[in-house]
Design a protein around this motif. Structure first.
Motif, mmCIF file in Angstrom:
data_model
loop_
_atom_site.group_PDB
_atom_site.id
_atom_site.type_symbol
_atom_site.label_atom_id
_atom_site.label_comp_id
_atom_site.label_asym_id
_atom_site.label_seq_id
_atom_site.Cartn_x
_atom_site.Cartn_y
_atom_site.Cartn_z
ATOM 1 N N ASP A 86 -20.836 3.897 24.288
ATOM 2 C CA ASP A 86 -19.636 3.976 25.125
ATOM 3 C C ASP A 86 -19.538 5.287 25.899
ATOM 4 N N PRO A 106 -21.326 5.862 30.394
ATOM 5 C CA PRO A 106 -20.783 5.912 31.765
ATOM 6 C C PRO A 106 -20.138 7.258 32.088
ATOM 7 N N GLU A 107 -19.375 7.809 31.134
ATOM 8 C CA GLU A 107 -18.699 9.083 31.396
ATOM 9 C C GLU A 107 -19.716 10.226 31.528
ATOM 10 N N ARG A 141 -21.355 9.991 34.848
ATOM 11 C CA ARG A 141 -20.410 10.369 35.904
ATOM 12 C C ARG A 141 -20.391 11.899 36.048
ATOM 13 N N TYR A 180 -26.989 -0.388 30.168
ATOM 14 C CA TYR A 180 -26.186 0.357 31.124
ATOM 15 C C TYR A 180 -26.741 0.015 32.496
ATOM 16 N N ARG A 181 -25.892 -0.608 33.339
ATOM 17 C CA ARG A 181 -26.306 -0.983 34.691
ATOM 18 C C ARG A 181 -26.041 0.176 35.629
ATOM 19 N N ARG A 196 -24.141 -0.406 38.906
ATOM 20 C CA ARG A 196 -22.699 -0.683 38.798
ATOM 21 C C ARG A 196 -21.990 0.351 37.948
ATOM 22 N N ARG A 197 -22.767 1.274 37.388
ATOM 23 C CA ARG A 197 -22.228 2.361 36.563
ATOM 24 C C ARG A 197 -21.413 1.857 35.398
ATOM 25 N N LYS A 198 -21.849 0.768 34.779
ATOM 26 C CA LYS A 198 -21.096 0.303 33.611
ATOM 27 C C LYS A 198 -21.992 -0.385 32.583
ATOM 28 N N LEU A 199 -21.446 -0.535 31.385
ATOM 29 C CA LEU A 199 -22.168 -1.236 30.323
ATOM 30 C C LEU A 199 -22.025 -2.731 30.566
ATOM 31 N N GLU A 200 -23.101 -3.490 30.340
ATOM 32 C CA GLU A 200 -23.047 -4.945 30.527
ATOM 33 C C GLU A 200 -23.800 -5.638 29.410
#
Ligand code: EPU
Length: 298
Positions: free
Chosen positions: A46, A49-50, A53, A153-154, A157-161
């Motif tokens: 989790d 992404p942060e 960023r 982690y995509r 799209r900068r997110k977990l999928e």
């Protein structure tokens, strides 16, 4: 190093990320080639992404580092990071495995719980994530056949999928994952088999591998993919190139598609040798060999 930017460093503890400055990449890759890196070790998916960023905001370049077993990295300095500590959870026919888990250990752990199918992968070095990305295979099987779900982690799209198995295409040493996708965990569905029977299969594969591949030496497995219907190793061997070297980068005497680091080979040595062999194969056989090894920072 930019990664030591105080704002980033201050945020790492609350993200559960450990910074290991000036880590040797030569020690983290099976070829034993590479300079130093500031390593960011992630404990919770989790946090990814942060963390990314933050790195992007400070324009810090980064790469995803898995088991380092199919990589030829540069001698410079770069920030990279690895995935969290590995975990494997079994439930019936399913194995939920973190991408950072060692592939060999995963195969034996599942085997001890009477789950087979992956015997062929036993001697393949690296992590489950690396095997997944490349669709690693040997002795007539490939890991993709057993994949039912992948958490990743995509980067785009900068997110977990989470992807279902049928949303991913697995081909020969190739998958539909984007190069910057980071594998996090996989759910495998494995056939039931008694441990003793799986062990027999594992022993056979181990023997075949020991007889034909330079297992004790520093290598990245096969350097080139096999062209359709042919063997890159056989072609290179037929040209008499076993033992050909550029510095300490050398075509293995045992298997001509394995290039080994016989001492202090640099990335440049290895790339020069790869280009030379590729050109000779093209001249003699009219075949252009594709790299299987992943080259970073060339
Ligand atoms: N051969 C030679 N000389 C050599 C190497 C091979 O004549 O130096 C001949 C062998 O005698 C055999 C044929 O070429 O008749 C094929 O050789 P092998 O069985 O070793 O298989 P390969 O095609 O070279 C592939 C995979 C290996 C995997 C083995 C076993 C690729 C690029 N290589 O090798 O995977 O372990 O089959 O299934 O697909 C890897 O991907 O990194 C890798 C090592």
């Amino acid at each position: 190093m930019r990664v030591r930017d105080p704002r980033i460093v201050a945020s790492l503890p609350e993200l559960g990320v450990e910074l290991k400055p000036a880590t040797s990449l030569a020690e983290l890759t099976s070829l034993g080639i590479g300079g130093t890196t500031d390593l960011l070790r992630i404990r919770k998916h989790d946090a990814i992404p942060e963390l990314l960023r933050l790195l992007d905001a400070e324009a810090v370049p980064y790469k995803f580092l898995g088991g380092g077993s199919n990589l030829l990295v540069g001698d410079g300095e770069l920030p990279w990071f690895v995935s969290p500590d590995p975990d494997i959870v079994l439930q019936g026919h399913f194995a939920q495995v973190d991408a950072a888990a060692d592939l060999g250990r995963t195969v034996t752990f599942c085997a001890k719980n009477d789950l087979g199918g992956m015997e062929g992968l036993i001697g393949v070095p690296g992590t489950v994530g690396g095997a997944l990305r490349m669709n690693a295979g040997a002795y007539g099987m490939q890991i993709g056949s057993y994949v039912r779900q992948v958490k990743l982690y995509r980067a785009a799209r900068r997110k977990l999928e989470t992807l279902e198995g049928d949303q991913i295409s697995f081909e020969y040493r190739h998958t539909s994952f984007a190069p910057d996708d980071m594998m996090l965990a996989v759910k495998l569905e494995l056939p039931s088999k008694p441990y003793r029977e799986i062990l027999k299969g594992i022993r056979i594969c181990n023997e075949k591998r020991r007889a034909s591949q330079p297992l004790g030496q520093k290598s990245a497995g096969c350097i080139f993919k096999n062209p359709p219907g042919a063997s890159a190793g056989r072609m290179i061997d037929e040209l008499g190139l076993k033992g050909l070297n550029v510095g300490d980068a050398r075509v293995s005497d045992r298997h001509a598609n394995f290039f080994v680091n016989a001492g202090k080979a640099s990335q440049k040595d290895m790339l020069t040798l790869i280009a030379d062999v590729r050109e000779r194969v093209q001249k003699s056989f009219g075949v252009i060999l594709d790299h299987e090894v992943v080259v970073w920072n060339a």
